[in-house]
Design a protein around this motif. Sequence first.
Motif, short mmCIF file in Angstrom:
data_model
loop_
_atom_site.label_atom_id
_atom_site.label_comp_id
_atom_site.label_asym_id
_atom_site.label_seq_id
_atom_site.Cartn_x
_atom_site.Cartn_y
_atom_site.Cartn_z
N GLU A 81 0.84 -1.20 0.00
CA GLU A 81 0.00 0.00 0.00
C GLU A 81 0.88 1.25 0.00
OE1 GLU A 81 -3.93 1.33 -0.15
OE2 GLU A 81 -3.15 -0.73 -0.08
N GLU A 82 0.50 2.22 -0.81
CA GLU A 82 1.18 3.51 -0.80
C GLU A 82 0.98 4.16 0.57
OE1 GLU A 82 3.05 5.28 -2.98
OE2 GLU A 82 3.11 3.37 -4.10
N GLY A 83 2.01 4.71 1.12
CA GLY A 83 1.83 5.45 2.37
C GLY A 83 1.91 4.60 3.61
N ILE A 84 2.19 3.31 3.45
CA ILE A 84 2.36 2.44 4.62
C ILE A 84 3.63 1.62 4.44
CG2 ILE A 84 1.43 0.50 5.92
CD1 ILE A 84 -1.33 1.41 5.33
N GLU A 85 4.37 1.50 5.53
CA GLU A 85 5.59 0.71 5.47
C GLU A 85 5.66 -0.20 6.69
OE1 GLU A 85 10.46 1.43 5.44
OE2 GLU A 85 9.05 3.07 5.79
N VAL A 86 5.82 -1.51 6.47
CA VAL A 86 5.94 -2.44 7.59
C VAL A 86 7.40 -2.50 8.02
CG1 VAL A 86 5.64 -4.81 8.36
CG2 VAL A 86 3.99 -3.80 6.78
N VAL A 87 7.66 -2.08 9.26
CA VAL A 87 9.05 -1.98 9.73
C VAL A 87 9.42 -3.05 10.73
CG1 VAL A 87 9.09 0.50 9.33
CG2 VAL A 87 8.43 -0.38 11.57
N GLY A 88 8.50 -3.99 11.00
CA GLY A 88 8.86 -5.04 11.94
C GLY A 88 7.73 -6.02 12.18
N GLU A 89 8.07 -7.23 12.64
CA GLU A 89 7.08 -8.25 12.96
C GLU A 89 7.46 -8.90 14.29
OE1 GLU A 89 6.49 -11.18 9.98
OE2 GLU A 89 6.41 -9.76 8.31
N ALA A 90 6.45 -9.40 15.00
CA ALA A 90 6.70 -10.14 16.22
C ALA A 90 5.64 -11.21 16.34
CB ALA A 90 6.67 -9.22 17.44
N SER A 91 5.97 -12.29 17.08
CA SER A 91 5.03 -13.40 17.16
C SER A 91 4.42 -13.55 18.55
CB SER A 91 5.72 -14.71 16.76
OG SER A 91 6.77 -14.98 17.64
N ASN A 92 4.78 -12.67 19.47
CA ASN A 92 4.12 -12.67 20.78
C ASN A 92 4.36 -11.33 21.48
OD1 ASN A 92 6.57 -12.73 22.47
ND2 ASN A 92 6.85 -14.77 21.58
N GLY A 93 3.77 -11.19 22.66
CA GLY A 93 3.80 -9.91 23.37
C GLY A 93 5.20 -9.45 23.74
N ARG A 94 6.01 -10.35 24.25
CA ARG A 94 7.35 -9.96 24.68
C ARG A 94 8.18 -9.49 23.50
NH1 ARG A 94 6.71 -14.01 28.35
NH2 ARG A 94 7.51 -15.60 26.95
N GLU A 95 8.17 -10.29 22.43
CA GLU A 95 8.88 -9.88 21.21
C GLU A 95 8.42 -8.52 20.75
OE1 GLU A 95 9.21 -13.95 18.74
OE2 GLU A 95 9.17 -12.14 17.52
N ALA A 96 7.10 -8.32 20.84
CA ALA A 96 6.51 -7.07 20.34
C ALA A 96 7.16 -5.86 20.98
CB ALA A 96 5.01 -7.07 20.60
#
Lengths: 208, 208
Positions: free
Chosen positions: B29-44
């Motif tokens: 999508e224009e105007g959105i950039e995904v800068v990270g992923e996590a698989s649970n709360g602590r990682e987040a």
Amino acid sequence: MSGAGAVRVVVVDDHPVVRDGLTGILGTEEGIEVVGEASNGREAVSVVRAGDPDVVLMDLRMPGGDGVEAIAELRRAHATRPRILVLTTYDTDRDVRRAMTAGADGFLLKDARRAELVRAVHDVAAGRPVLTAVALAALAGRRYEAELTDREVHVLRLVSEGLTNGAVARHLGIGEATVKTHLLHVYRKLGVGDRAAAVRVGWERGLV
Amino acid sequence: MSGAGAVRVVVVDDHPVVRDGLTGILGTEEGIEVVGEASNGREAVSVVRAGDPDVVLMDLRMPGGDGVEAIAELRRAHATRPRILVLTTYDTDRDVRRAMTAGADGFLLKDARRAELVRAVHDVAAGRPVLTAVALAALAGRRYEAELTDREVHVLRLVSEGLTNGAVARHLGIGEATVKTHLLHVYRKLGVGDRAAAVRVGWERGLV
DNA sequence: CCCGGGGTCCACCGATCGGTGGATGCGGCG
DNA sequence: CGCCGCATCCACCGATCGGTGGACCCCGGG
């Protein structure tokens, strides 16, 4: 199958996000091509007819056209042609049994990693069954996880609504003692000791 | 926020398939950039610290680090900086309340369509709250849905495991009569008449 | 300061439930 | 045909449950 070409896949899930995730993972993979998507069981049948895929990735619980029915419908048309890989959130005994007896070729959980998913698609395409540990146990094992009869499920469902044994009896037009007997059987089969725990396990297994 | 640049997003979900779906939808999508992923709360929490996003897409129920705790943790660091959009499967009263009181800025269901999702991300990034109809009702409505106390939830949970009132009492180091009182209150608040129905409603609302 | 409400605790009573140990009829399957 | 599993039915007992009526404490508002 499909000789030199890629494995043709149809993705069936009611969540757009999940569909995108699956097509994203599979579409970028060498040797796999996503040729169609559907958001429920009924759609799935027509999309499969149109796309003639090697493999169908099928969710089970969807609004408007159950996954199990769609599997059975596809199997009626051809016994092996579109291999069906069930991809769902929980691998409960009941779901596994229903899907596999309907004619599914594999069972995978949605928390599978990319590599697992890709491998599973190739496996079912090649005719190899794919099963999680729990799915295996549910199938092979004549485990204590005995199946409830329709009557027992019905009684359990009424109990989960808060009816007393007497009320259930009147509701079904049978004796209260009979209701108790049914419940006793339910407890044994579910491995619990009382109605409260039975309702919980029943819910976990998608019975209520 | 982030001036001329795109909206920076971190995606948190335990299912790789869902993460891929979200990054696929948002990343293109224009105007959105995904800068990270996590698989649970602590990682987040650590991923957010490293990526400094404008918006966090957060699932609630995840193994290893609850989503609600992660939200509270992020909020402790900064009151508004990473806007938090909860993206979950069910919008039960309890989930909505817990997430919003922990500091979430929006609530969206996983069966949302692509356009809804993109719009929601931009909305929360701009500081506008995002809520489903059910979420609104759960919050605004002082609905009859009386909240259970911690003690009551605890008792209900043990009951749902099949413990008798006496066993629950021993387990909690209190009198059996007290357990009954707690259950009586649970029945009233849940609008049911016995433990079986209480377990069912409790499960529906995500209490057990 | 005193009142009130919410959360927690307890004892007693009648109703219901869980468990035992049967019994009958019916349908499928080797 | 005989076996087995399912559904239905019954009586009886002790354990448990649901309901009532209170009690205490803490905290916040009038």
